[in-house]
Design an enzyme around this catalytic site. Structure first.
Site, PDB file in Angstrom:
ATOM      1  N   HIS A   1       0.820  -1.037  -0.059  1.00  0.00           N
ATOM      2  CA  HIS A   1      -0.249  -0.248   0.153  1.00  0.00           C
ATOM      3  C   HIS A   1       0.597   1.392   0.085  1.00  0.00           C
ATOM      4  CE1 HIS A   1      -3.841   2.040   1.765  1.00  0.00           C
ATOM      5  NE2 HIS A   1      -3.329   3.080   0.961  1.00  0.00           N
TER       6      HIS A   1
ATOM      7  N   ARG B   1       2.023   9.010  -6.328  1.00  0.00           N
ATOM      8  CA  ARG B   1       1.639  10.726  -7.104  1.00  0.00           C
ATOM      9  C   ARG B   1       1.659  10.871  -8.336  1.00  0.00           C
ATOM     10  NH1 ARG B   1      -1.145  10.669  -3.015  1.00  0.00           N
ATOM     11  NH2 ARG B   1       0.008  11.772  -0.896  1.00  0.00           N
TER      12      ARG B   1
ATOM     13  N   HIS C   1     -10.811   0.346   1.141  1.00  0.00           N
ATOM     14  CA  HIS C   1     -10.390   1.753   2.205  1.00  0.00           C
ATOM     15  C   HIS C   1     -11.737   2.388   2.798  1.00  0.00           C
ATOM     16  CE1 HIS C   1      -8.693   5.877   3.231  1.00  0.00           C
ATOM     17  NE2 HIS C   1     -10.642   5.820   3.668  1.00  0.00           N
TER      18      HIS C   1
ATOM     19  N   HIS D   1      -5.526  -0.158   5.796  1.00  0.00           N
ATOM     20  CA  HIS D   1      -4.644   0.756   6.563  1.00  0.00           C
ATOM     21  C   HIS D   1      -5.715   0.230   8.289  1.00  0.00           C
ATOM     22  CE1 HIS D   1      -7.542   3.379   5.136  1.00  0.00           C
ATOM     23  NE2 HIS D   1      -6.513   3.267   3.689  1.00  0.00           N
TER      24      HIS D   1
ATOM     25  N   ASN E   1      -5.232   9.498   7.221  1.00  0.00           N
ATOM     26  CA  ASN E   1      -6.876   8.553   7.304  1.00  0.00           C
ATOM     27  C   ASN E   1      -6.359   7.267   7.190  1.00  0.00           C
ATOM     28  OD1 ASN E   1      -9.617   9.182   7.786  1.00  0.00           O
ATOM     29  ND2 ASN E   1      -9.473   9.651   5.394  1.00  0.00           N
TER      30      ASN E   1
ATOM     31  N   ASP F   1       1.306   2.784   4.089  1.00  0.00           N
ATOM     32  CA  ASP F   1       0.687   3.793   2.998  1.00  0.00           C
ATOM     33  C   ASP F   1       1.448   4.939   3.048  1.00  0.00           C
ATOM     34  OD1 ASP F   1      -1.566   5.243   2.321  1.00  0.00           O
ATOM     35  OD2 ASP F   1      -2.949   5.253   4.085  1.00  0.00           O
TER      36      ASP F   1
HETATM   37 ZN   LIG Z   1      -3.595   4.858   0.694  1.00  0.00          ZN
END
Ligand SMILES: [Zn+2]
Length: 421
Positions: free
Chosen positions: A55, A59, A174, A227, A274, A301
């Site tokens: 994970h 970008r 998610h 996550h 988050n 993440d």
């Molecule tokens: Zn993520």
């Protein structure tokens, strides 16, 4: 090219010399008197398979301000990572085969790591039309995800699971109910009240998890929960895993195992992510769950942002922190050096299980296996500073901290791709 690693502790257990040739581990012996093109005296540093991060956010495609595939690859190997799954919330979104192939090809051209792209569940991540999962899989996508948010429509999510199941793609979810989390910037509780910040309640995550577990198990599709940040989430997932052990896997990130909502005191934006950092009891439950295997793996993440975004005030700054370069160091510093995790736990959580989730077999440190390796010195200290990070994103919660545990070598297919001996 022959590479000789002298005096490494294999999985922190047996000291040996290890010879690499033609991309493989060819000899392991207590002492090898063999010539090699490159010899490293490693004096008791620990040898592990290189890490697989399922994970991350590269970008790319997108603006180069947060990260480029080059800086992303360098950050990965600095952290001992040679395989990374990249999430699709880019600009444009990874929702078509051309972008999937581009990511794989570019990573190969750079030559440091392999990228395993995760494509989006819906076109443009708009939550309206499903992507062409069959084509995405054919072009090399290993999973689909709407990461960054959840797919709001339960009906569309059901179709997504059905489609993904048909083509054999993993769905990485998610879990967040936006009607509950909207406007929130940290964990909802006494600390958010004290700091005067809008909270994200636990039920935003748990309701999201319950919904997606219900749909996935109803459909009979594979689901990986991203996550998780709460003890309650561990309980819920364990309950479902008892009945559907082959369908469900989950991950947590290093920051949830190390920090808590108390760290948000003083409004440091490098502690804004988050889901948010939760309470101390959650941190402890997550730690027990990675040890016991209730949580399958750790993933970073990794979410780079340019300085100017993270310099905004807490409410306005974006969610996310970088993690590739501190992942292994932090796990060693906080958990291995303190005896809470063994090196075998690290191998299971950061190498083996992530690979298995992607359908790959673990790498064993025995003769004849591929030389995808990392060597880490658990006693060497380094200070995490903006200038010590290769990622363009310097938004690390470890900035200024000294970690005991430094990656010395990262090796991919027998080739040294990072070196700090
Ligand atoms: Zn993520």
């Amino acid at each position: 090219m022959r590479v000789l690693l002298r005096g490494v502790d294999i999985l922190g257990e047996n000291r040996a010399d290890v010879l690499l040739e033609k991309g493989c581990i060819v000899r392991i012996a207590p002492s090898l008197s063999i010539s090699a093109d490159k010899v490293y005296d490693l004096d008791g540093a620990v040898l592990l398979p290189s890490l697989c991060d399922i994970h991350t956010h590269s970008r790319q495609p997108g603006s180069d301000e947060s990260e480029t595939l080059e800086s992303f690859s360098k950050a990965a190997v600095h952290g001992g990572v040679t395989m990374a799954c990249t999430m699709p919330n880019t600009n444009p979104v990874v929702d078509n085969p051309a972008i999937v192939s581009y990511l794989i090809r570019e990573a190969k051209r750079i030559g440091l790591i392999d990228i395993y792209p995760v494509a989006s569940i819906t076109m443009g991540q708009e939550g309206k039309i499903l992507t062409e999962m069959a084509q995405l899989k054919q072009s090399g996508a290993v999973a689909v995800s709407e990461d960054g948010k959840s797919v709001e429509s339960a009906r569309l999510m059901r179709y997504a699971f059905e489609y993904a199941k048909t083509v054999g793609l993993l769905v990485m979810v998610h879990c967040e109910d936006p009607s509950l989390s909207e406007g929130g910037v940290m964990n909802e509780g006494d600390v958010s009240l004290r700091l005067g910040l809008r909270g994200i309640p636990e039920i935003s995550e748990t309701i999201g998890i319950l919904r997606d577990l219900e749909i996935a198990t109803y459909v009979g599709a594979r689901v990986h929960i991203c996550h998780i940040s709460l003890g309650r989430s561990v309980k819920i997932i364990s309950r479902y895993k008892r009945f559907y052990p082959h369908l469900i896997t989950c991950e947590t990130a290093p920051h949830y195992l190390i920090f808590t909502e108390e760290d948000v005191e003083g409004y440091p934006t490098n502690f804004k992510m988050n889901p948010p950092l939760r309470r101390e009891q959650d941190r402890k439950t997550l730690l027990r769950a990675i040890k016991s295997g209730k949580i399958d793996c750790i993933a970073t993440d990794h979410a780079p942002h340019p300085d100017w975004e993270k310099e905004l005030e807490f409410e306005l700054s974006p969610f996310g922190v970088v993690g590739l370069e501190t992942w292994l160091s932090a796990v060693v510093h906080y958990f291995v050096n303190s005896g809470q995790l063994t090196w075998r736990d690290v191998k299971r959580l950061c190498c083996d299980r992530p690979r298995e989730i992607l359908g790959l077999s673990p790498i064993d440190l025995t003769e004849g296996n591929i030389a995808d390796l990392v060597v880490i010195d658990p006693k060497r200290e380094w200070r995490v500073e903006a200038k010590s990070l290769f990622s363009r994103g310097k938004n690390s919660p470890f900035l200024g901290k000294v970690l005991k545990g430094k990656v010395l070598l990262t090796i991919k297919s027998g080739k040294v791709v990072f070196e700090d001996v």
